[in-house]
Design a protein around this motif. Structure first.
Motif, PDB file in Angstrom:
ATOM      1  N   GLU A 135      20.270  13.894 -53.937  1.00 56.29           N
ATOM      2  CA  GLU A 135      20.546  12.599 -54.539  1.00 56.29           C
ATOM      3  C   GLU A 135      21.783  12.688 -55.433  1.00 56.29           C
ATOM      4  O   GLU A 135      21.924  13.616 -56.221  1.00 56.29           O
ATOM      5  CB  GLU A 135      19.335  12.166 -55.371  1.00 56.29           C
ATOM      6  CG  GLU A 135      19.445  10.798 -55.974  1.00 56.29           C
ATOM      7  CD  GLU A 135      18.196  10.440 -56.761  1.00 56.29           C
ATOM      8  OE1 GLU A 135      18.320   9.699 -57.731  1.00 56.29           O
ATOM      9  OE2 GLU A 135      17.102  10.923 -56.402  1.00 56.29           O
ATOM     10  N   HIS A 185      24.260  11.643 -58.504  1.00 55.83           N
ATOM     11  CA  HIS A 185      24.177  11.125 -59.870  1.00 55.83           C
ATOM     12  C   HIS A 185      25.588  11.026 -60.427  1.00 55.83           C
ATOM     13  O   HIS A 185      26.408  11.928 -60.214  1.00 55.83           O
ATOM     14  CB  HIS A 185      23.370  12.066 -60.773  1.00 55.83           C
ATOM     15  CG  HIS A 185      21.940  12.210 -60.379  1.00 55.83           C
ATOM     16  ND1 HIS A 185      20.948  11.453 -60.942  1.00 55.83           N
ATOM     17  CD2 HIS A 185      21.335  13.011 -59.474  1.00 55.83           C
ATOM     18  CE1 HIS A 185      19.782  11.797 -60.408  1.00 55.83           C
ATOM     19  NE2 HIS A 185      19.996  12.741 -59.513  1.00 55.83           N
ATOM     20  N   GLU A 229      20.108  13.323 -68.621  1.00 54.68           N
ATOM     21  CA  GLU A 229      18.997  12.780 -67.841  1.00 54.68           C
ATOM     22  C   GLU A 229      17.756  13.599 -68.111  1.00 54.68           C
ATOM     23  O   GLU A 229      17.836  14.803 -68.305  1.00 54.68           O
ATOM     24  CB  GLU A 229      19.300  12.831 -66.339  1.00 54.68           C
ATOM     25  CG  GLU A 229      20.394  11.907 -65.896  1.00 54.68           C
ATOM     26  CD  GLU A 229      20.468  11.805 -64.377  1.00 54.68           C
ATOM     27  OE1 GLU A 229      19.404  11.915 -63.726  1.00 54.68           O
ATOM     28  OE2 GLU A 229      21.564  11.624 -63.875  1.00 54.68           O
ATOM     29  N   TYR A 274      21.929  20.898 -60.092  1.00 55.84           N
ATOM     30  CA  TYR A 274      22.977  19.915 -59.827  1.00 55.84           C
ATOM     31  C   TYR A 274      24.252  20.643 -59.448  1.00 55.84           C
ATOM     32  O   TYR A 274      24.599  21.669 -60.039  1.00 55.84           O
ATOM     33  CB  TYR A 274      23.217  19.049 -61.068  1.00 55.84           C
ATOM     34  CG  TYR A 274      22.016  18.208 -61.412  1.00 55.84           C
ATOM     35  CD1 TYR A 274      21.890  16.933 -60.895  1.00 55.84           C
ATOM     36  CD2 TYR A 274      21.000  18.702 -62.222  1.00 55.84           C
ATOM     37  CE1 TYR A 274      20.782  16.153 -61.186  1.00 55.84           C
ATOM     38  CE2 TYR A 274      19.894  17.942 -62.522  1.00 55.84           C
ATOM     39  CZ  TYR A 274      19.793  16.664 -61.999  1.00 55.84           C
ATOM     40  OH  TYR A 274      18.695  15.909 -62.287  1.00 55.84           O
TER      41      TYR A 274
END
Length: 166
Positions: free
Chosen positions: A2, A4, A10, A22
């Motif tokens: 996903e 971001h 977050e 990430y």
């Protein structure tokens, strides 16, 4: 898988069996082979030691614009995300001369309309592998596979050169 927008703070679920990780768009992340069991010499049947994969480098690539990295042995990976293809230039070094690439195809911006239909090395078509395991295990060199579950294109090659994914 996903995307971001960042930088940002977050709060995300982080159960003990799932690591939130990430990777920046445009990143090239060198890794060891995912089947390596140990960094030390192994004598047991079926155990894969780092030394067994010492000539192969894995690279996770998140295409976005251009990026480059040079490894400790002089090997280099450069990536250019064009409108119709991703081009990865590989330069061999003193240690690594075989490559497994994991290219995050589906996260490109704009998102591609379809999975790639052709992967070449120095302009010569590579063979489409029957499954991801064939590429990941190194049982085929000069092959590629689109892993629909992860949205990644996996490529295994036995020499440096220019890989084009379109």
């Amino acid at each position: 898988g996903e995307a971001h927008d960042g930088p940002a703070d977050e709060s995300v679920p982080a159960p003990l069996d799932t690591l939130p990780l990430y990777v920046r768009a445009g990143a090239i992340v060198p890794m060891i082979a995912d089947d390596v069991d140990t960094f030390v010499t192994a004598t047991g049947a079926g155990i894969v030691a780092l030394a067994d994969r010492s000539d192969r480098i894995w690279a996770r690539i998140v295409p976005s614009g251009s990026g480059a990295i040079t490894l400790f042995d002089g090997s280099a990976i450069e990536c250019l995300d064009g409108s119709t293809q991703v081009t990865v230039s590989l330069t061999g070094g003193d240690w690594f001369d075989r490559w497994v690439l994991e290219v995050d195809w589906d996260v490109r911006d704009p998102a591609p309309a379809a999975d790639p239909s052709l992967v070449t090395l120095d302009g010569n078509p590579l063979v489409e592998a029957p499954d991801a395991l064939a590429v990941r295990s190194g049982s085929c060199e000069g092959c590629w596979f689109t892993d629909a579950a992860s949205g990644r294109v996996l490529v295994s090659i036995g020499s440096a050169g220019v890989v084009a994914i379109r």
